[in-house]
Design an enzyme around this catalytic site. Structure first.
Site, PDB file in Angstrom:
ATOM      1  N   ALA A  21       0.836  -1.205   0.000  1.00  0.00           N
ATOM      2  CA  ALA A  21       0.000   0.000   0.000  1.00  0.00           C
ATOM      3  C   ALA A  21       0.870   1.255   0.000  1.00  0.00           C
ATOM      4  CB  ALA A  21      -0.930  -0.009   1.211  1.00  0.00           C
ATOM      5  N   HIS A  91      -2.549  -4.764  -4.683  1.00  0.00           N
ATOM      6  CA  HIS A  91      -1.782  -4.472  -3.468  1.00  0.00           C
ATOM      7  C   HIS A  91      -2.549  -4.875  -2.224  1.00  0.00           C
ATOM      8  CE1 HIS A  91      -3.750  -1.011  -1.462  1.00  0.00           C
ATOM      9  NE2 HIS A  91      -4.135  -0.659  -2.675  1.00  0.00           N
ATOM     10  N   CYS A  92      -1.773  -5.159  -1.184  1.00  0.00           N
ATOM     11  CA  CYS A  92      -2.321  -5.330   0.159  1.00  0.00           C
ATOM     12  C   CYS A  92      -1.500  -4.393   1.041  1.00  0.00           C
ATOM     13  CB  CYS A  92      -2.297  -6.791   0.607  1.00  0.00           C
ATOM     14  SG  CYS A  92      -0.706  -7.617   0.474  1.00  0.00           S
ATOM     15  N   VAL A  93      -1.393  -4.652   2.309  1.00  0.00           N
ATOM     16  CA  VAL A  93      -0.629  -3.748   3.163  1.00  0.00           C
ATOM     17  C   VAL A  93       0.865  -3.812   2.831  1.00  0.00           C
ATOM     18  CG1 VAL A  93       0.037  -3.182   5.545  1.00  0.00           C
ATOM     19  CG2 VAL A  93      -2.333  -3.786   5.026  1.00  0.00           C
TER      20      VAL A  93
END
Length: 181
Positions: A21, A91-93
């Site tokens: 992110a 995306h993720c974190v």
């Protein structure tokens, strides 16, 4: 470990990108030519740009989380975007587990890669990926559904169940007993 890798946007194919992110910044998105974003976080808001379509998938990065219900939906979306000449960022974190798993699922479904080959492909482009054991189990099931066989299996170790592709990297690791206070 190179922490800068966490802030990079990795090119998985000519139309599929993977990042954390933290890397999702308007100028960087425009520079890469991203047209669509798949955000697989619980509480990081979507980037709001008039020319970018965002999809948010609310799923935890936890072994019990049901990410597999999104494998087909996300793979199909990435494929549709590509067919229209667009580019997708997932995306993720941290860009390590959830988003990497979705990219792997896409490569299996639309590039017809075995799970082990899809994993190795994504790992070569973003070395920090490490889907959790629950996502591996779901990817293994997805591979079996797609191809009727498996190229990765879960194995029991002193660290618990892990995919056999992690076996070599855990071979020299030592498990320390937890201390009770």
């Amino acid at each position: 470990m190179n922490l800068e890798m966490f802030n990079q946007i990795a090119s998985i194919t000519d139309h599929l990108y993977l990042s954390s992110a933290a890397a999702v910044k308007p100028d960087r998105i425009r520079a890469v030519g991203i047209t669509h974003i798949i955000n697989c976080t619980l509480d990081i808001p979507n980037l709001h740009l008039p020319t970018i379509e965002c999809i948010q998938i609310h799923v935890e990065d936890a072994a019990h989380a049901r990410l597999s219900i999104y494998f087909d939906r996300c793979a199909d979306k990435i494929h549709q975007v590509h067919n229209r000449g667009g580019r997708t960022l997932v995306h993720c974190v941290a860009g390590v587990s959830r988003s990497a798993s979705l990219c792997i699922a896409y490569l299996m479904k639309y590039h017809r890669l075995k799970l082990v080959d899809a994993y190795n492909h994504v790992k070569a482009r973003r070395p920090v990926i490490r889907p959790n054991a629950g996502f591996w189990t779901q990817l293994i099931d997805f591979e079996h559904r797609l191809f009727g066989r498996n190229s990765v299996r879960m194995i029991q170790t002193s660290f618990g169940w892990i995919p056999d592709v992690y076996k070599e990297e855990t071979k020299h690791m030592v498990r320390f007993p937890s201390r009770r206070y």
